[in-house]
Design a protein around this motif. Structure first.
Motif, PDB file in Angstrom:
ATOM      1  N   ALA A   1      -3.603  25.295   3.248  1.00  0.00           N
ATOM      2  CA  ALA A   1      -2.668  24.527   2.425  1.00  0.00           C
ATOM      3  C   ALA A   1      -2.465  23.161   3.069  1.00  0.00           C
ATOM      4  N   VAL A   2      -2.854  22.081   2.406  1.00  0.00           N
ATOM      5  CA  VAL A   2      -2.793  20.709   2.930  1.00  0.00           C
ATOM      6  C   VAL A   2      -1.942  19.873   1.986  1.00  0.00           C
ATOM      7  N   GLU A   3      -0.957  19.172   2.550  1.00  0.00           N
ATOM      8  CA  GLU A   3      -0.130  18.231   1.802  1.00  0.00           C
ATOM      9  C   GLU A   3      -0.250  16.864   2.471  1.00  0.00           C
ATOM     10  N   SER A   4      -0.463  15.809   1.712  1.00  0.00           N
ATOM     11  CA  SER A   4      -0.648  14.447   2.245  1.00  0.00           C
ATOM     12  C   SER A   4       0.149  13.469   1.399  1.00  0.00           C
ATOM     13  N   THR A   5       0.683  12.439   2.092  1.00  0.00           N
ATOM     14  CA  THR A   5       1.439  11.365   1.447  1.00  0.00           C
ATOM     15  C   THR A   5       0.828  10.038   1.875  1.00  0.00           C
ATOM     16  N   ALA A   6       0.514   9.155   0.937  1.00  0.00           N
ATOM     17  CA  ALA A   6      -0.138   7.865   1.220  1.00  0.00           C
ATOM     18  C   ALA A   6       0.685   6.750   0.590  1.00  0.00           C
ATOM     19  N   GLU A   7       0.822   5.614   1.343  1.00  0.00           N
ATOM     20  CA  GLU A   7       1.528   4.422   0.870  1.00  0.00           C
ATOM     21  C   GLU A   7       0.616   3.217   1.084  1.00  0.00           C
ATOM     22  N   SER A   8       0.335   2.473   0.024  1.00  0.00           N
ATOM     23  CA  SER A   8      -0.593   1.344   0.085  1.00  0.00           C
ATOM     24  C   SER A   8       0.075   0.089  -0.471  1.00  0.00           C
ATOM     25  N   PHE A   9      -0.316  -1.114   0.105  1.00  0.00           N
ATOM     26  CA  PHE A   9       0.206  -2.426  -0.307  1.00  0.00           C
ATOM     27  C   PHE A   9      -0.946  -3.277  -0.817  1.00  0.00           C
TER      28      PHE A   9
ATOM     29  N   ASN B   1      13.314 -13.973  -2.045  1.00  0.00           N
ATOM     30  CA  ASN B   1      12.767 -12.699  -1.535  1.00  0.00           C
ATOM     31  C   ASN B   1      11.596 -12.257  -2.421  1.00  0.00           C
ATOM     32  N   PHE B   2      10.446 -12.041  -1.785  1.00  0.00           N
ATOM     33  CA  PHE B   2       9.245 -11.589  -2.494  1.00  0.00           C
ATOM     34  C   PHE B   2       8.938 -10.129  -2.116  1.00  0.00           C
ATOM     35  N   GLU B   3       8.424  -9.312  -3.089  1.00  0.00           N
ATOM     36  CA  GLU B   3       8.063  -7.895  -2.887  1.00  0.00           C
ATOM     37  C   GLU B   3       6.559  -7.738  -3.135  1.00  0.00           C
ATOM     38  N   LEU B   4       5.878  -7.123  -2.138  1.00  0.00           N
ATOM     39  CA  LEU B   4       4.444  -6.871  -2.297  1.00  0.00           C
ATOM     40  C   LEU B   4       4.218  -5.613  -3.150  1.00  0.00           C
ATOM     41  N   ASP B   5       3.035  -5.480  -3.815  1.00  0.00           N
ATOM     42  CA  ASP B   5       2.666  -4.311  -4.633  1.00  0.00           C
ATOM     43  C   ASP B   5       2.401  -3.125  -3.705  1.00  0.00           C
ATOM     44  N   ARG B   6       3.151  -1.998  -3.908  1.00  0.00           N
ATOM     45  CA  ARG B   6       3.057  -0.815  -3.047  1.00  0.00           C
ATOM     46  C   ARG B   6       2.967   0.434  -3.913  1.00  0.00           C
ATOM     47  N   SER B   7       2.089   1.380  -3.510  1.00  0.00           N
ATOM     48  CA  SER B   7       1.939   2.655  -4.231  1.00  0.00           C
ATOM     49  C   SER B   7       2.036   3.802  -3.238  1.00  0.00           C
ATOM     50  N   ILE B   8       2.777   4.864  -3.624  1.00  0.00           N
ATOM     51  CA  ILE B   8       2.986   6.053  -2.792  1.00  0.00           C
ATOM     52  C   ILE B   8       2.465   7.254  -3.572  1.00  0.00           C
ATOM     53  N   SER B   9       1.580   8.060  -2.943  1.00  0.00           N
ATOM     54  CA  SER B   9       1.012   9.256  -3.581  1.00  0.00           C
ATOM     55  C   SER B   9       1.212  10.450  -2.666  1.00  0.00           C
ATOM     56  N   HIS B  10       1.627  11.601  -3.292  1.00  0.00           N
ATOM     57  CA  HIS B  10       1.829  12.866  -2.567  1.00  0.00           C
ATOM     58  C   HIS B  10       0.830  13.876  -3.124  1.00  0.00           C
ATOM     59  N   THR B  11      -0.040  14.380  -2.287  1.00  0.00           N
ATOM     60  CA  THR B  11      -1.125  15.272  -2.711  1.00  0.00           C
ATOM     61  C   THR B  11      -0.979  16.606  -1.986  1.00  0.00           C
ATOM     62  N   LYS B  12      -1.079  17.727  -2.783  1.00  0.00           N
ATOM     63  CA  LYS B  12      -1.077  19.081  -2.237  1.00  0.00           C
ATOM     64  C   LYS B  12      -2.368  19.757  -2.661  1.00  0.00           C
ATOM     65  N   GLN B  13      -3.216  20.072  -1.700  1.00  0.00           N
ATOM     66  CA  GLN B  13      -4.518  20.642  -2.001  1.00  0.00           C
ATOM     67  C   GLN B  13      -4.369  22.096  -2.432  1.00  0.00           C
ATOM     68  N   GLN B  14      -5.094  22.475  -3.476  1.00  0.00           N
ATOM     69  CA  GLN B  14      -5.054  23.840  -3.992  1.00  0.00           C
ATOM     70  C   GLN B  14      -5.795  24.783  -3.056  1.00  0.00           C
ATOM     71  N   GLN B  15      -5.200  25.967  -2.823  1.00  0.00           N
ATOM     72  CA  GLN B  15      -5.851  26.962  -1.982  1.00  0.00           C
ATOM     73  C   GLN B  15      -6.999  27.616  -2.732  1.00  0.00           C
ATOM     74  N   GLY B  16      -8.002  28.028  -1.983  1.00  0.00           N
ATOM     75  CA  GLY B  16      -9.179  28.635  -2.587  1.00  0.00           C
ATOM     76  C   GLY B  16     -10.172  27.623  -3.113  1.00  0.00           C
ATOM     77  N   LYS B  17     -10.162  26.457  -2.555  1.00  0.00           N
ATOM     78  CA  LYS B  17     -11.105  25.427  -2.985  1.00  0.00           C
ATOM     79  C   LYS B  17     -12.501  25.761  -2.472  1.00  0.00           C
TER      80      LYS B  17
END
Length: 592
Positions: free
Chosen positions: A291-299, A392-408
């Motif tokens: 079981a793998v869970e990952s969170t990514a944040e990109s600008f 004040n300026f804000e850069l473009d940012r994306s956050i993704s949370h991924t949970k890998q399915q078991q039995g892949k």
């Protein structure tokens, strides 16, 4: 002399002119001449033979009976018998086991009749129907709670008994009395006893299902407080305590099911093309159960966005306000103005700085007029200015949370071995084996890849190889021989009965009856010894004549003399001359 010879000729039994006695009379006469012991033995033997013959006939005609149910426990035997009797279904009871037997051809009809009459096997457990009984007026709360617990135990036992591989079950619930004090609060527990059929066991998944079934049927009962035991005393509930081993077993079962499903796909696509027993396919699947869970944040710095902006502008002007030291002296009105004494002094004074608020003068000493208002322009007062701006300026940012399915699926490995193709010569019908070509194997490979979902990025591999199969395919289960079929033994039983009856009739009864009706001992006892007859040259002295028939003729013994023998023979000739003529004829034929 001829008359004397004719008078002295002995008679022989069986003359053509004699009339044989009736069969019944000869049988009774010969039977009456036997001794009492022989008569009793003969009658007993005949009776035993007839009884054995009837027993064999009945045995050969007896139908094949089978038990109606394995056990009649939980059923009303009298009601079952009455139902079968009303349906005209013959039955019998096994004396040793007490099982109810019916004919094999009536087995299905008998069960349908019993089911239609509402007669079915019950496990003896009492369910919630115990609550339908009328309770007495003075029934205590304890008895009510006990009845409810007993009904709940019976319902759970019935539900568990309906599962496969389980013959019967019993459930014991220990439900403590509720208390208002927290320190006295106790949780309920349960014990389950299951009885399996012979040769069957429960899988860990089935045991877990029973535990969950009982735990969710009783309030506040946890799965850890449920114990499952079989009839041999084996504790089954400990198989589900180790969660890691349980999870490993589930993962193994899932992998096997995945491989079986993929193998079946390969067989479904190759069987119509190659035929049965012309190929073998196996699939090995590498599955990832982590079981793998990952969170990514990109600008994205190329797309800045203005978030907020703040601007501040401040301007302050000061007039001729109060000056000097605060107090009464500073608040005095200004003194009277003094005019200059001469123009030169005035001109010199104009050249100096002009006080704020005073009219502006040009070089000629004239007041400067404001063209817009037409009023004299005044000297400006001193002023302070301040400008402040914040963005004040804000850069473009994306956050993704991924949970890998078991039995892949990490990787698939498929191996297929194909036998040589068989070709039949239409001319002579001979069969030959020819290897498959490379193009045909490539086509088979593509079919297998599409069937299992081939993905080269995962590193999947599919191998299709053409190898001639060995002629020895292993143990082949033979067909059931005809002599093992039930119908064969029915025919053998009938044939054995017929054969035994034939042997009994022609090997025992017929010789005994023939011996009684035509006894050979009579012929031996009826033989007479003739000797010294005149005119026969003494050749009849050593001859013996067999006399037999419905009447016994006693001849004199040789020691009684010639006269006694001659008189006996004369009486015999006078009584039955045809016999004597037949004897003389045989003598003449013998001498010739």
């Amino acid at each position: 002399m001829a008359e004397a010879v004719a008078d002295n000729v002995p008679a022989k039994t069986g003359a053509t002119g004699s009339k044989p006695p009736m069969f019944g009379l000869a049988f009774l006469q010969n039977l009456s001449e036997m001794t009492m012991l022989r008569q009793v033995g003969l009658m007993v033997g005949l009776a035993a033979s007839v009884a054995i013959g009837f027993a064999v006939v009945l045995w050969s005609q007896q139908p094949d009976y089978k038990p109606l149910y394995g056990s009649l426990s939980g059923m009303d035997t009298k009601q079952v018998m009455d139902t079968l009797a009303q349906a005209d279904i013959p039955y019998t009871v096994e004396p040793n086991s007490g099982a109810l037997l019916v004919k094999s051809e009536d087995l299905a009809r008998a069960r349908i009749k019993l089911a239609g009459a509402g007669i079915a096997q019950t496990d003896g457990n009492v369910g919630f129907e115990i609550l339908d009984k009328d309770q007495g007026l003075g029934t205590s709360q304890f008895m009510e709670a006990t009845r409810y617990r007993r009904g709940l135990e019976g319902e759970l036992a019935r539900t568990i008994s309906s599962l496969n591989n389980i013959k019967a079950a019993r459930v014991h619930l220990a439900i403590p009395k509720s208390s208002v004090f927290v320190r006295d609060d106790r949780k309920p527990t349960a014990s389950v006893l299951v009885e399996m059929y012979a040769g069957r066991t429960l899988e860990p998944g089935q045991v877990m299902a029973i535990v969950n079934l009982v735990a969710t049927s009783v309030p506040e009962l946890t799965k850890s407080q449920v114990t499952v035991v079989d009839q041999k005393g084996n504790l089954l509930s400990d198989q589900v305590e180790n969660s890691e081993l349980t999870m490993a077993g589930k993962q193994f079962d899932y992998t096997r099911r995945m491989e079986t499903m993929l193998t079946q796909r390969v067989q479904n696509i190759l069987q119509p093309v190659l035929g049965n027993d012309r190929y073998k396919a196996e699939v090995s699947a590498d599955l990832d159960f982590s079981a793998v869970e990952s969170t990514a944040e990109s600008f994205n710095p190329d797309q800045p966005a203005l978030r907020s902006e703040q601007t501040t502008t401040e301007q302050r002007s000061s007039g001729s306000g109060p000056q000097g030291v605060p107090g009464a002296l500073s608040n005095q009105p200004p003194g009277p103005a003094t005019a200059p004494q001469n123009a030169t002094a005035a001109a010199g004074g104009a050249a100096g700085p002009i006080a704020p608020g005073q009219p502006l003068l040009d070089a000629n000493g004239q007041q400067i007029m404001d063209p817009a208002t037409g009023q004299p322009m005044l000297a400006p007062y001193p002023a302070d200015k301040r400008n402040q701006s914040t963005k004040n300026f804000e850069l473009d940012r994306s956050i993704s949370h991924t949970k890998q399915q078991q039995g892949k699926i990490n990787r698939l490995s498929v191996a297929v071995v194909v036998d040589d193709q068989v070709k039949v010569n239409p001319a002579n019908g001979e069969t030959t084996t020819v290897p498959w070509t490379a193009d045909q194997l490539a086509r088979f490979t593509r079919l297998v890849q599409d069937a299992v979902g081939f993905d080269a990025s995962r590193g999947d591999s599919v191998s299709v190889i053409n190898v001639p199969f060995s002629t020895d395919r292993g143990e082949v289960i033979p067909d059931i021989p005809f002599y093992s079929q039930p119908w064969f033994w029915d025919i053998v039983k009938q044939a054995m009965g017929v054969l035994f009856i034939l042997v009994l009739v022609f090997g025992v009864l017929r010789p005994v009856l023939n011996n009684i009706t035509n006894p050979k001992s009579k012929h031996a006892d009826g033989d007479v010894e003739l000797g010294g007859m005149v005119g026969l040259d003494g050749e009849l002295a050593n001859d013996r004549v067999s006399l037999g028939g419905p009447q016994s003729i006693l001849l004199p013994s040789p020691s009684e003399g010639y006269d006694a023998q001659l008189n006996a023979i004369k009486s015999l000739v006078a009584e039955d001359p045809a016999r004597v003529a037949q004897v003389v004829k045989e003598w003449i034929n013998t001498d010739e």
